[in-house]
Design a protein around this motif. Structure first.
Motif, PDB file in Angstrom:
ATOM      1  N   VAL A   1       0.821  -1.211   0.000  1.00 36.72           N
ATOM      2  CA  VAL A   1       0.000   0.000   0.000  1.00 36.72           C
ATOM      3  C   VAL A   1       0.851   1.256   0.000  1.00 36.72           C
ATOM      4  N   LEU A   2       2.046   1.189   0.569  1.00 39.44           N
ATOM      5  CA  LEU A   2       2.921   2.357   0.602  1.00 39.44           C
ATOM      6  C   LEU A   2       3.202   2.884  -0.799  1.00 39.44           C
ATOM      7  N   ILE A   3       3.231   1.984  -1.767  1.00 35.87           N
ATOM      8  CA  ILE A   3       3.524   2.381  -3.141  1.00 35.87           C
ATOM      9  C   ILE A   3       2.271   2.350  -4.008  1.00 35.87           C
ATOM     10  N   SER A   4       1.500   1.286  -3.887  1.00 32.51           N
ATOM     11  CA  SER A   4       0.361   1.111  -4.780  1.00 32.51           C
ATOM     12  C   SER A   4      -0.740   2.130  -4.541  1.00 32.51           C
ATOM     13  N   GLY A   5      -0.975   2.512  -3.288  1.00 33.87           N
ATOM     14  CA  GLY A   5      -2.022   3.484  -3.000  1.00 33.87           C
ATOM     15  C   GLY A   5      -1.787   4.815  -3.688  1.00 33.87           C
ATOM     16  N   PRO A   6      -0.631   5.462  -3.463  1.00 33.93           N
ATOM     17  CA  PRO A   6      -0.377   6.753  -4.120  1.00 33.93           C
ATOM     18  C   PRO A   6      -0.302   6.659  -5.645  1.00 33.93           C
ATOM     19  N   THR A   7       0.343   5.635  -6.198  1.00 34.09           N
ATOM     20  CA  THR A   7       0.486   5.573  -7.652  1.00 34.09           C
ATOM     21  C   THR A   7      -0.851   5.322  -8.341  1.00 34.09           C
ATOM     22  N   MET A   8      -1.676   4.426  -7.782  1.00 30.46           N
ATOM     23  CA  MET A   8      -2.992   4.194  -8.368  1.00 30.46           C
ATOM     24  C   MET A   8      -3.861   5.443  -8.271  1.00 30.46           C
ATOM     25  N   THR A   9      -3.806   6.115  -7.134  1.00 31.19           N
ATOM     26  CA  THR A   9      -4.620   7.313  -6.938  1.00 31.19           C
ATOM     27  C   THR A   9      -4.239   8.417  -7.914  1.00 31.19           C
ATOM     28  N   VAL A  10      -2.946   8.635  -8.091  1.00 35.04           N
ATOM     29  CA  VAL A  10      -2.489   9.678  -9.016  1.00 35.04           C
ATOM     30  C   VAL A  10      -2.876   9.326 -10.453  1.00 35.04           C
ATOM     31  N   PHE A  11      -2.762   8.055 -10.811  1.00 32.92           N
ATOM     32  CA  PHE A  11      -3.133   7.613 -12.163  1.00 32.92           C
ATOM     33  C   PHE A  11      -4.626   7.881 -12.402  1.00 32.92           C
ATOM     34  N   ALA A  12      -5.470   7.456 -11.465  1.00 34.21           N
ATOM     35  CA  ALA A  12      -6.915   7.652 -11.619  1.00 34.21           C
ATOM     36  C   ALA A  12      -7.267   9.146 -11.632  1.00 34.21           C
ATOM     37  N   THR A  13      -6.570   9.932 -10.810  1.00 39.89           N
ATOM     38  CA  THR A  13      -6.818  11.372 -10.783  1.00 39.89           C
ATOM     39  C   THR A  13      -6.467  12.007 -12.117  1.00 39.89           C
ATOM     40  N   ASP A  14      -5.361  11.582 -12.710  1.00 36.28           N
ATOM     41  CA  ASP A  14      -4.964  12.116 -14.013  1.00 36.28           C
ATOM     42  C   ASP A  14      -5.987  11.771 -15.092  1.00 36.28           C
ATOM     43  N   VAL A  15      -6.495  10.529 -15.072  1.00 38.61           N
ATOM     44  CA  VAL A  15      -7.512  10.123 -16.040  1.00 38.61           C
ATOM     45  C   VAL A  15      -8.740  11.020 -15.925  1.00 38.61           C
ATOM     46  N   LEU A  16      -9.156  11.301 -14.696  1.00 40.56           N
ATOM     47  CA  LEU A  16     -10.347  12.119 -14.488  1.00 40.56           C
ATOM     48  C   LEU A  16     -10.104  13.584 -14.856  1.00 40.56           C
ATOM     49  N   LEU A  17      -8.967  14.143 -14.436  1.00 41.94           N
ATOM     50  CA  LEU A  17      -8.670  15.539 -14.752  1.00 41.94           C
ATOM     51  C   LEU A  17      -8.466  15.749 -16.248  1.00 41.94           C
ATOM     52  N   ARG A  18      -7.805  14.782 -16.878  1.00 42.43           N
ATOM     53  CA  ARG A  18      -7.513  14.894 -18.309  1.00 42.43           C
ATOM     54  C   ARG A  18      -8.716  14.469 -19.152  1.00 42.43           C
ATOM     55  N   ARG A  19      -9.765  13.978 -18.488  1.00 47.55           N
ATOM     56  CA  ARG A  19     -10.957  13.466 -19.159  1.00 47.55           C
ATOM     57  C   ARG A  19     -10.589  12.359 -20.150  1.00 47.55           C
ATOM     58  N   ASN A  20      -9.610  11.572 -19.747  1.00 49.05           N
ATOM     59  CA  ASN A  20      -9.141  10.408 -20.512  1.00 49.05           C
ATOM     60  C   ASN A  20      -8.664  10.774 -21.908  1.00 49.05           C
ATOM     61  N   ARG A  21      -8.130  11.955 -22.060  1.00 49.89           N
ATOM     62  CA  ARG A  21      -7.605  12.395 -23.350  1.00 49.89           C
ATOM     63  C   ARG A  21      -6.098  12.145 -23.389  1.00 49.89           C
ATOM     64  N   TYR A  22      -5.704  11.109 -24.058  1.00 49.22           N
ATOM     65  CA  TYR A  22      -4.287  10.777 -24.195  1.00 49.22           C
ATOM     66  C   TYR A  22      -3.950  10.605 -25.671  1.00 49.22           C
ATOM     67  N   SER A  23      -2.879  11.224 -26.091  1.00 46.74           N
ATOM     68  CA  SER A  23      -2.391  11.033 -27.452  1.00 46.74           C
ATOM     69  C   SER A  23      -1.302   9.974 -27.430  1.00 46.74           C
ATOM     70  N   GLY A  24      -1.598   8.822 -28.024  1.00 41.85           N
ATOM     71  CA  GLY A  24      -0.611   7.754 -28.047  1.00 41.85           C
ATOM     72  C   GLY A  24       0.680   8.166 -28.726  1.00 41.85           C
ATOM     73  N   GLU A  25       0.563   8.920 -29.817  1.00 42.69           N
ATOM     74  CA  GLU A  25       1.769   9.345 -30.547  1.00 42.69           C
ATOM     75  C   GLU A  25       2.627  10.262 -29.690  1.00 42.69           C
ATOM     76  N   ASP A  26       2.006  11.203 -28.979  1.00 44.28           N
ATOM     77  CA  ASP A  26       2.777  12.126 -28.147  1.00 44.28           C
ATOM     78  C   ASP A  26       3.479  11.412 -26.994  1.00 44.28           C
ATOM     79  N   LEU A  27       2.886  10.340 -26.513  1.00 40.03           N
ATOM     80  CA  LEU A  27       3.493   9.600 -25.407  1.00 40.03           C
ATOM     81  C   LEU A  27       4.823   8.962 -25.805  1.00 40.03           C
ATOM     82  N   PHE A  28       5.032   8.776 -27.104  1.00 41.01           N
ATOM     83  CA  PHE A  28       6.278   8.154 -27.580  1.00 41.01           C
ATOM     84  C   PHE A  28       7.308   9.189 -28.033  1.00 41.01           C
ATOM     85  N   LYS A  29       7.003  10.464 -27.860  1.00 36.63           N
ATOM     86  CA  LYS A  29       7.980  11.517 -28.170  1.00 36.63           C
ATOM     87  C   LYS A  29       8.788  11.783 -26.912  1.00 36.63           C
ATOM     88  N   GLU A  30      10.067  11.410 -26.948  1.00 42.24           N
ATOM     89  CA  GLU A  30      10.871  11.398 -25.722  1.00 42.24           C
ATOM     90  C   GLU A  30      11.992  12.425 -25.706  1.00 42.24           C
TER      91      GLU A  30
END
Length: 480
Positions: free
Chosen positions: A367-396
Motif C-alpha cells: 500500500v505504501l507504493i500502490s495506494g499513491p500511484t494508483m490514486t495519481v493515475f486515476a486522478t490524471d484520467v479524471l482531470l484529463r478526461r481520458n484524453r491521451y495522445s498515443g503518438e505524443d506519449l512516444f515523443k521522448e
C-alpha cells in the motif's frame, strides 16, 4: 463495432508486440470481455487466507463482512485506470509518462513496476507452493524445503509460458479458466459451510481503539489488491477507442471485486470452524483437512491454475515495463527476467515464513507504493478526461508534450512521494508501525490518508488540468 472478434496473434504463436501503439485496424473485442479476464485470477486461495485473517484479528463475522465490502470499493479505481488503455492505445507503463514526465516515469516504473510484480508473483506462487507441498506431503514427499521449491519452479515455468503467448491466449482462455475455477472453489465452499459456526462470537470481543485497529488493518490488506492493478490499461488497450468508458470500468471492477468479495467472505466463515491449534499448522493444512480425500487434489490443482492465471497476467504486463523505461529488451526475454525475479523471492519466502504471515505483511507494505500511484493515475484520467495522445506519449526528446521540466513532472513525482510518506506514518503491521498509527492505538489509515494526500497534491499542482484546459490532443475515435 461488430460482434465478430479477430485477434492480432494466433493462439499458437507468442505475442511479439510490446508497448507499440495499437492501430485502429487492430482493435477488437468488447468491454465485457474484460470481466472473465479479471475474474479468473481473483478466484483465489489468497482470498480465503485474507478472509480467515480478519477473524484471527478478532472481528465478528458481520464486522469482517463490512470490511470486505469496504475493501472492494477501490476496484472502481482499477476500472477508471483501465479506460486509459483504449484511449492511448498502449500500455499503462507508457501512459504514465503523462503523469511523471519521460525521465520521471522511468524511475517510477523501474521501482514500482518491478516491485509490485515481484511481490505479487511471489505471494501467489507461495500459495501454490505451500498447497502443493501439503498435498505431496500426504503422498510421502515430506521435505519441507525441496518439495515447495520444486513446485514453485514448475508453476513458474508454466506461468512464464502464458506471459510469452500473451494477450490472445489470456483473452481467449481466461473465460474457460474462470468457469473451471469457479466450479472448483464453489465445490470446496460446499464442504466448508457445514463446519461454519454461524453464531460465532469472538473469544474476546473488541471495542474502541482495538476494534478500529483490527478493522482498518483488514481494510488496508483488502484494498491493497485492487490498488496494485495499475496495469489494468494493458489488458484493455486492444479495445476500440470508441468503447464506452463506463462499460470498461464496470467490467474491470466487477470482474475483480465480485470473486474477491465472495471468497474472502468464505475465508472468514472458514476461520470460525477451525480451532487455533489447527490454524497454527498453517491455513493450507487446516483447509485441506476439511475436504474429502478425493477433493483435496482437485482443489490444489485449482489453486495452481489460479496462480498461473494471475501471475501469467502479472508477468505479461510487467514484461513491458523494461521497454517503457528505455531498456533495449524485447517483451519475451523481459517476461523470462520477471519470472526469474519472482521465483527467487518465492523461494526465499518458502524457506523463511508461513503463508498467512507473508500475505498479510506484504499486502500491507504494498500500500505504501500502490495506494499513491494508483490514486495519481486515476486522478490524471479524471482531470484529463481520458484524453491521451498515443503518438505524443512516444515523443521522448526535449520539447515534447510530456517532457515537462527536464523530463520530470514535479506534480506527479511529489504527489506519489508525499502519499507514500504519509502512508508510512499511518501504517500498522508486524514489520512497521508508523508513529501516528501507534498514537491512535495501531489504527491503520494508510490507504485513505495517502489517497487523499496524493489526489490533493496532484490536483493542486496541475491548475491547467484542474480547469479542464489540457492541450493534450484526443486520439481519433476516443470517447470524451
Amino acid at each position: 463495432m461488430t460482434d465478430a472478434v479477430s485477434y492480432p496473434e494466433p493462439l499458437t504463436h507468442p505475442e511479439t508486440r510490446g508497448i507499440e501503439l495499437i492501430e485502429a485496424s487492430e482493435r477488437h473485442g468488447r468491454a465485457r470481455d474484460l470481466f472473465p479476464v479479471w475474474a479468473a485470477p481473483n478466484v483465489s486461495v489468497l482470498n480465503l487466507t485474507v478472509g480467515a485473517s480478519l477473524i484471527l484479528l478478532g472481528l465478528e463475522l458481520w464486522q469482517a463482512f463490512a470490511v470486505i465490502i469496504a475493501g472492494s470499493i477501490p476496484w472502481v479505481l482499477t476500472g477508471i485506470v483501465a479506460t486509459s488503455g483504449p484511449a492511448a492505445g498502449t500500455s499503462g507503463s507508457v501512459i504514465t509518462r503523462a503523469i511523471y514526465g519521460i525521465r520521471g516515469n522511468r524511475v517510477v516504473v523501474a521501482f514500482f513496476g518491478w516491485f509490485i510484480s515481484a511481490v505479487f508473483l511471489a505471494l501467489n506462487w507461495l500459495a501454490s507452493s505451500f498447497m502443493g507441498a501439503e498435498l505431496l506431503g500426504q503422498l510421502g514427499f515430506t521435505d519441507p524445503v525441496l518439495v515447495p521449491v520444486l513446485v514453485t519452479l514448475v508453476v513458474a515455468a508454466v506461468t512464464v509460458l502464458v506471459a510469452v503467448y500473451g494477450h490472445s491466449l489470456i483473452l481467449r482462455s481466461y473465460p474457460i479458466v474462470a468457469s473451471v475455477l469457479l466450479a472448483i472453489f464453489l465445490l470446496v465452499t460446499g464442504f466448508i459451510l457445514p463446519h461454519v459456526q454461524w453464531g460465532y462470537a469472538a473469544p474476546a470481543p473488541l471495542e474502541g481503539a482495538p476494534l478500529w485497529a483490527a478493522m482498518t488493518i483488514g481494510f488496508a490488506i483488502l484494498a491493497s489488491t485492487p490498488l496494485s492493478y495499475s496495469n489494468s490499461p494493458d489488458l484493455a488497450r486492444y479495445l476500440p477507442g470508441s468503447t464506452k468508458r463506463s462499460h470498461i470500468i464496470a467490467a474491470t471492477a466487477f470482474g475483480g471485486a465480485l470473486p474477491c468479495m465472495f471468497f474472502t467472505a468464505v475465508g472468514a466463515l472458514l476461520a470460525t470452524g477451525i480451532d487455533a491449534a489447527a490454524m497454527d499448522l498453517g491455513i493450507e493444512s487446516a483447509l485441506l483437512a476439511l475436504l474429502p480425500a478425493w477433493l483435496g487434489p482437485i482443489f490444489v490443482v485449482g489453486v495452481i491454475i489460479n496462480t498461473i492465471s494471475l501471475n501469467g497476467m502479472t508477468t505479461y504486463t510487467a514484461s513491458m515495463a523494461f521497454q517503457s523505461i528505455g531498456v533495449p529488451i524485447r517483451r519475451i526475454p523481459s517476461a523470462v527476467v520477471v519470472g526469474a525475479i519472482g521465483t527467487a523471492l518465492t523461494i526465499y519466502l518458502v524457506m523463511s515464513t508461513s503463508l498467512l504471515e507473508a500475505v498479510n505483511m506484504m499486502l500491507q507494505l504494498l500500500v505504501l507504493i500502490s495506494g499513491p500511484t494508483m490514486t495519481v493515475f486515476a486522478t490524471d484520467v479524471l482531470l484529463r478526461r481520458n484524453r491521451y495522445s498515443g503518438e505524443d506519449l512516444f515523443k521522448e526528446k526535449p520539447g515534447s508534450p510530456f517532457w515537462y521540466n527536464g523530463g520530470w513532472h514535479i506534480a506527479g513525482i511529489l504527489a506519489v512521494i508525499l502519499g507514500a510518506v504519509v502512508a508510512s506514518l499511518f501504517l500498522s503491521n508486524a514489520a512497521w508501525t508508523g508513529p501516528l498509527a501507534a498514537a491512535m492505538g495501531s489504527m491503520d489509515l494508510s490507504v485513505p490518508v495517502s489517497m487523499i494526500v496524493s489526489a490533493g497534491v496532484y490536483t493542486a499542482l496541475n491548475p491547467a488540468l484542474r480547469r479542464g484546459l489540457s492541450k493534450t490532443p484526443v486520439i481519433e475515435g476516443a470517447p470524451v
